[in-house]
Scaffold this motif. Structure first.
Motif, PDB file in Angstrom:
ATOM      1  N   LEU A 274      48.012  44.121  46.857  1.00 53.89           N
ATOM      2  CA  LEU A 274      47.413  43.193  47.815  1.00 53.89           C
ATOM      3  C   LEU A 274      47.623  43.849  48.989  1.00 53.89           C
ATOM      4  O   LEU A 274      47.260  43.246  50.153  1.00 53.89           O
ATOM      5  CB  LEU A 274      48.256  41.960  47.579  1.00 53.89           C
ATOM      6  CG  LEU A 274      48.528  41.387  46.162  1.00 53.89           C
ATOM      7  CD1 LEU A 274      49.300  40.151  46.469  1.00 53.89           C
ATOM      8  CD2 LEU A 274      47.042  40.922  45.799  1.00 53.89           C
TER       9      LEU A 274
ATOM     10  N   THR B 269      49.111  36.303  50.493  1.00 53.79           N
ATOM     11  CA  THR B 269      48.812  35.318  49.708  1.00 53.79           C
ATOM     12  C   THR B 269      49.844  34.336  49.265  1.00 53.79           C
ATOM     13  O   THR B 269      50.223  34.313  47.968  1.00 53.79           O
ATOM     14  CB  THR B 269      48.497  36.072  48.329  1.00 53.79           C
ATOM     15  OG1 THR B 269      49.626  36.989  47.847  1.00 53.79           O
ATOM     16  CG2 THR B 269      47.352  37.287  48.718  1.00 53.79           C
TER      17      THR B 269
ATOM     18  N   HIS C 215      42.432  32.373  46.805  1.00 55.62           N
ATOM     19  CA  HIS C 215      43.164  33.651  46.461  1.00 55.62           C
ATOM     20  C   HIS C 215      42.415  34.203  45.160  1.00 55.62           C
ATOM     21  O   HIS C 215      41.766  33.539  44.421  1.00 55.62           O
ATOM     22  CB  HIS C 215      44.699  33.188  45.811  1.00 55.62           C
ATOM     23  CG  HIS C 215      45.408  32.283  46.931  1.00 55.62           C
ATOM     24  ND1 HIS C 215      45.728  33.118  48.076  1.00 55.62           N
ATOM     25  CD2 HIS C 215      45.788  31.172  47.074  1.00 55.62           C
ATOM     26  CE1 HIS C 215      46.487  32.123  48.853  1.00 55.62           C
ATOM     27  NE2 HIS C 215      46.552  31.286  48.299  1.00 55.62           N
TER      28      HIS C 215
ATOM     29  N   GLN D   2      41.393  39.356  46.505  1.00 52.79           N
ATOM     30  CA  GLN D   2      42.779  39.111  46.562  1.00 52.79           C
ATOM     31  C   GLN D   2      43.475  39.982  47.573  1.00 52.79           C
ATOM     32  O   GLN D   2      44.321  39.522  48.056  1.00 52.79           O
ATOM     33  CB  GLN D   2      43.432  39.477  44.971  1.00 52.79           C
ATOM     34  CG  GLN D   2      43.678  41.057  44.901  1.00 52.79           C
ATOM     35  CD  GLN D   2      42.236  41.705  44.641  1.00 52.79           C
ATOM     36  OE1 GLN D   2      41.726  42.367  45.743  1.00 52.79           O
ATOM     37  NE2 GLN D   2      41.583  41.870  43.451  1.00 52.79           N
ATOM     38  N   ARG D   3      43.251  41.112  47.793  1.00 56.04           N
ATOM     39  CA  ARG D   3      43.680  41.898  49.121  1.00 56.04           C
ATOM     40  C   ARG D   3      43.312  41.903  50.296  1.00 56.04           C
ATOM     41  O   ARG D   3      42.603  41.023  50.557  1.00 56.04           O
ATOM     42  CB  ARG D   3      43.858  43.504  48.467  1.00 56.04           C
ATOM     43  CG  ARG D   3      42.585  44.149  48.426  1.00 56.04           C
ATOM     44  CD  ARG D   3      42.801  45.723  47.852  1.00 56.04           C
ATOM     45  NE  ARG D   3      41.219  45.956  48.241  1.00 56.04           N
ATOM     46  CZ  ARG D   3      40.930  47.230  46.921  1.00 56.04           C
ATOM     47  NH1 ARG D   3      41.886  47.612  46.181  1.00 56.04           N
ATOM     48  NH2 ARG D   3      39.739  47.767  47.473  1.00 56.04           N
TER      49      ARG D   3
ATOM     50  N   SER E  24      42.298  47.089  42.896  1.00 60.15           N
ATOM     51  CA  SER E  24      41.904  45.839  42.550  1.00 60.15           C
ATOM     52  C   SER E  24      41.596  45.540  41.110  1.00 60.15           C
ATOM     53  O   SER E  24      40.921  46.407  40.736  1.00 60.15           O
ATOM     54  CB  SER E  24      40.623  45.386  43.341  1.00 60.15           C
ATOM     55  OG  SER E  24      39.696  44.191  43.113  1.00 60.15           O
TER      56      SER E  24
END
Length: 916
Positions: free
Chosen positions: A406, A411, A432, A497-498, A789
């Motif tokens: 991440l 998050t 997310h 996500q990251r 990812s």
């Protein structure tokens, strides 16, 4: 005897009437600019479309008549006061251009269509509607941008930006009975709109993101039913989105931010007596930042304190004495445009499959699926208790969250209870990418019933299904669906996500094409092409990311070339010529820019990424260090530029720019000659260092001399089948063409092996190692996971296209774009024993369901009304084929023999085909 024949004639007539009554042909799915009943479009001559659905075969439209009216009452009375097209002899049922009276700002249009077919006349039972938006900048006059340009005590402009949401409200007094009312809103970066306590619309994370210095999208809502005579309350909440960037005091040379949240709004009201009124944003609106949303940051999460909720804040029964007057603020700078693509919505829910306690007393929730959206929380507790939810895609061996991939994204959502029985909460302005959630703060043991996953992506339909005899391929298809949908966020992003989540062009060069079989992504990608156009520099350069939230203007061919390939996809798959006409001048400007700056001796010398993410020779490596695996960058850029020239020749015809074709032809010929002179090894019949990509690109793009094609292909096959042991060895570039080229040259069996492999490197390897989406790296579980990812779609290449076009046999004829005619040519011998696939085209549902054994092939197909199909059957003996239980040679169908196949042309309908 006469009486007998009279009775017989009567019986036959009654039977015929009964049969006709049972025959059902309907007109449905009326759309304007490929949207259903859109509000606030900014096109004065929009395109209208409809579908014909029939339960009988051979249905073809012969004519149509469109009626468009300024009110529903006039339409129902048959008064086409805006447009009566008359009976137009044409089979066009898609992209029919409105050609009535000139439409005006805020014009409402109600329309229907009567379709004449070879089976009779049908009128659309449904009536459709669209409205025109605010077309000129001047029409927003006296509508002020408002906001609050200061930070609150807990806000922070730092690397980890933190900003509380803005709440705004305005009481209005409508002194007459309301006939109609519409709101036009620009809420930056994200908004929620309320009237009299109720949220308007079911959209989330609206509007779609743009470079706000170039263009700003407004949304339009019909709010007639929400307003009443007398006092009413308008309310909005403003979140950050991409406007107030996720990282502020950090790499300003790279990361683009636009300021603090702000809004502009018009409420246009028409009363029953015919008078009108406009309510606008100004400094009489009230604002506060002291609400429950303490922070909302797409990377880091949302923090919410329920003790600070303001009950009734968007109703007239609320005391706003502690709120202040909104401030006038600078406008974003971009032109105001009606949003012509879908907002995001909560599209489905996912229930978790397990919850386990960790040694440190927290809980790990497993959703069972890597998903994109957020978690709804149900909880009881005391005021001030905090529930913390941290999101991740995978776990470490000890069962704790793995968060290294991440990067610096936090998050994390935090909910502070108000202590009033069961509390239900979900975030508003973030999303997310996750499968696992670490939960802390519960005073009692949480259960699965405390949580529901909300899946969020653009509100577009799933259009494709695929099932086959190979379970690995089926799971890859499911993984692709989850990965693609999750990365549709008003623009196609790379990962959810990251600390990235950027609209990288290179991820969709061919990927958008494959995605179009699974999703109705036409308006999404048409909008994205505008983003790319708006990011173009004055001299013609195009960035690698658009909108250019990250300033990556490095110049290369393969990433910016996506601008052209996506437009070509929209033309092929949806018959969208308008998008080509609109974008052509800017595409040409970029092609000229690259030629003028980087073409040396007819070789395109500028490349940046090479064949990105080639499978490395070791499972532990992120990038290959073996030169024999890496393809020359200039070979890639030159071949790719050559291919783009060929596409531009087609675009020049569509855009009425035929004078450009001569230059494209001459330049392509020169590049082809220089390319072969530099890279072709005559003694070995291969290109450059003989990587699969080095041979694949010239083969696919038609750069290899005809007499040498088979020899070059044999070298390619040897590399795949022998050197790489039947595994993928291409990166992002080569994989875009790998599966189709192998199959088109007669090795569908080898393509099938690549698709069904379970060992590294392969898509199946991801499945075997627990993936429920598609990874960024072929070896994402063993290379440094911090660089992987677990929800990235760029490695799909042309796999999904191959599923549909080569395995299912659902392909649009390039001569009749948009599936007006379908080419149905599955490779029955690739390795599958059955395929059952469907695709909802712009004309209707296409189905291909085949199953074979050693004795017979059974193939059921559906061809939409008003289309036809060219069907390839694996036989040379006509007597071996029956269609709907009739021998082919006894039917009236047109057929021919072509390369050991019988080719049949079929009109619309359902067909059961047997080949013995």
């Amino acid at each position: 005897m006469k009486k007998f024949f009279l009775h017989l004639t009567l019986i036959i007539s009654l039977f015929t009437i009964s049969a006709k009554a049972q025959t059902k042909i309907i007109v449905s799915d009326l759309k304007c600019e490929m949207l259903t009943n859109p509000e606030g479009i900014d096109v004065l001559q929009p395109r209208l479309s409809w579908k014909i659905k029939a339960d009988i075969n051979h249905v073809k439209q012969t004519s149509y008549q469109i009626t468009a009216s300024s009110s529903l009452e006039k339409l129902n009375a048959g008064n086409g006061d805006l447009w009566d097209s008359g009976k137009v002899q044409s089979d066009a049922s898609v992209n029919v251009i409105y050609n009535g009276k000139k439409l005006k700002d805020r014009q409402d249009v109600y329309w229907k269509v009567t379709v004449f077919t070879n089976k009779g006349e049908i009128q659309s039972k449904e009536t459709a509607h669209f409205s025109i938006g605010i077309l000129t900048y001047a029409d927003w006059k006296s509508t002020r941008w408002i906001g609050y340009e200061k930070l609150s005590n807990d806000d922070s402009i730092s690397q980890y930006s933190k900003l509380s949401a803005r709440y705004l409200r305005k009481e209005i007094n409508l002194k007459k009975q309301v006939k109609s009312a519409k709101v036009y809103i620009m809420g930056m970066g994200l908004y929620e709109l309320y009237i009299n306590g109720s949220k308007i619309g079911d959209q989330v994370l609206a509007p779609v993101p743009t470079d706000y210095t170039k263009n700003v999208k407004y949304n339009v809502f019909d709010v007639t039913s929400q307003l009443k005579e007398g006092k009413n309350m308008l309310g909005t909440i403003l979140g950050n989105g991409r406007f107030f960037a996720m990282r502020q005091d950090y790499k300003p040379y790279k990361i683009k931010s636009f300021g603090l949240p702000k809004m502009a709004l018009q409420l246009f009201v028409e009363y029953t007596d015919g008078s009108k009124d406009v309510i606008r944003t100004d400094d009489t609106w009230k604002i506060t930042t002291d609400g429950p949303i303490l922070s909302n940051n797409e990377y880091d999460g949302e923090e919410y304190d329920a003790r600070k909720e303001m009950k009734g804040w968007s109703t007239t029964n609320f005391d706003d004495k502690n709120w202040i007057n909104a401030r006038y603020v600078q406008e974003p700078g971009g032109f105001y445009e009606g949003q012509m693509s879908a907002n995001m919505k909560i599209k489905r829910e996912v229930k978790p499959i397990s919850i386990k306690q960790t040694p440190k007393g927290t809980y790990i929730l497993d959703m069972g699926q890597n998903m994109v959206g957020w978690l709804q929380l149900k909880v009881k507790g005391n005021a001030g208790n905090k529930i913390t939810m941290k999101f991740a895609e995978s776990l470490q061996p000890d069962g704790s969250l793995y968060i290294a991939n991440l990067r610096d994204a936090k998050t994390t959502d935090i909910y502070t209870l108000k202590g009033e029985g069961e509390e239900v909460w979900e975030p508003r302005f973030i999303f997310h990418g996750f499968r696992f959630v670490e939960i802390s703060g519960f005073k009692t043991k949480p259960t699965l019933e405390n949580f529901v996953g909300k899946v969020v992506y653009d509100d577009i339909a799933t259009t494709g299904t695929f099932d086959s005899s190979n379970p690995t391929m089926n799971q890859i298809f499911k993984n692709a669906w989850w990965g693609i949908s999750g990365n549709y966020k008003g623009m196609p992003i790379d990962c959810p996500q990251r600390n990235e989540r950027q609209p990288w062009l290179g991820d969709r060069t061919t990927g958008a094409y494959g995605e179009s079989f699974l999703f109705d992504n036409q308006t999404l990608y048409a909008k994205w092409l505008d983003d790319i156009k708006n990011s173009q520099t004055i001299d013609g350069g195009i960035p690698d990311v658009a909108p250019a939230f990250w300033r990556y203007y490095g110049d290369n061919v393969t990433w910016p070339g996506t601008y052209i390939t996506v437009a070509y996809m929209l033309y092929q798959q949806f018959g969208d010529a308008k998008v080509v006409e609109k974008q052509y001048p800017y595409m040409k400007k970029w092609m000229d820019y690259m030629e003028e700056n980087y073409l040396v001796d007819d070789i395109m010398t500028k490349d940046k990424y090479g064949d990105w993410c080639v499978p490395p020779e070791s499972l532990e490596l992120i990038r290959s260090k073996d030169p024999s695996r890496l393809t020359d960058g200039e070979l890639i850029s030159s071949a790719f530029y050559y291919q783009l020239l060929n596409i531009m020749k087609k675009f020049a015809v569509i855009a009425n720019a035929e004078n450009d074709i001569k230059h494209y032809d001459e330049l392509a010929l020169r590049i082809k000659k220089a390319f072969n002179a530099k890279y072709f090894n005559a003694s070995k019949n291969n290109y450059a260092n003989n990587t699969v990509t080095a041979n694949l690109l010239p083969l696919t793009f038609g750069m290899v001399p005809e007499v040498l094609k088979q020899k070059v292909f044999e070298n390619l096959v040897h590399e795949v089948e022998v050197t790489k042991n039947g595994h993928v060895s291409t990166g992002v570039i080569g994989t875009q063409f790998l599966m189709r080229t192998l199959t088109n040259f007669g090795r569908g069996d080898l393509a099938f092996k690549l698709a069904s492999n379970k060992t590294y490197p392969s898509w199946g390897y991801m499945v075997e190692n627990g993936a429920t989406t598609i990874w960024e790296l072929w070896n994402g579980n063993t290379a440094d996971p911090a660089m992987n990812s677990q929800n990235h779609v760029m490695l799909l290449g042309d796999l999904l296209i191959w599923y549909y076009e080569n395995m299912a046999g659902i392909k649009s004829n390039p001569e009749t774009p948009g599936f007006k005619q379908i080419i149905m040519k599955p490779d029955f011998n690739a390795g599958l024993t059955y395929v059952n696939a469907s695709y909802e085209s712009i004309y209707g549902t296409i189905k291909s369901d085949w199953k074979k054994d050693k004795k017979v092939l059974v193939w059921n197909i559906t061809i939409p009304a008003n289309t036809s199909a060219i069907v390839y059957l694996p036989a040379t003996n006509v007597s071996a084929i029956s269609i709907n239980k009739e021998k082919l040679d006894k039917t009236s169908y047109t057929y021919s023999v072509e390369k050991n196949k019988i080719v049949v042309t079929l009109s619309s309908g359902n067909y059961a085909i047997n080949v013995k």
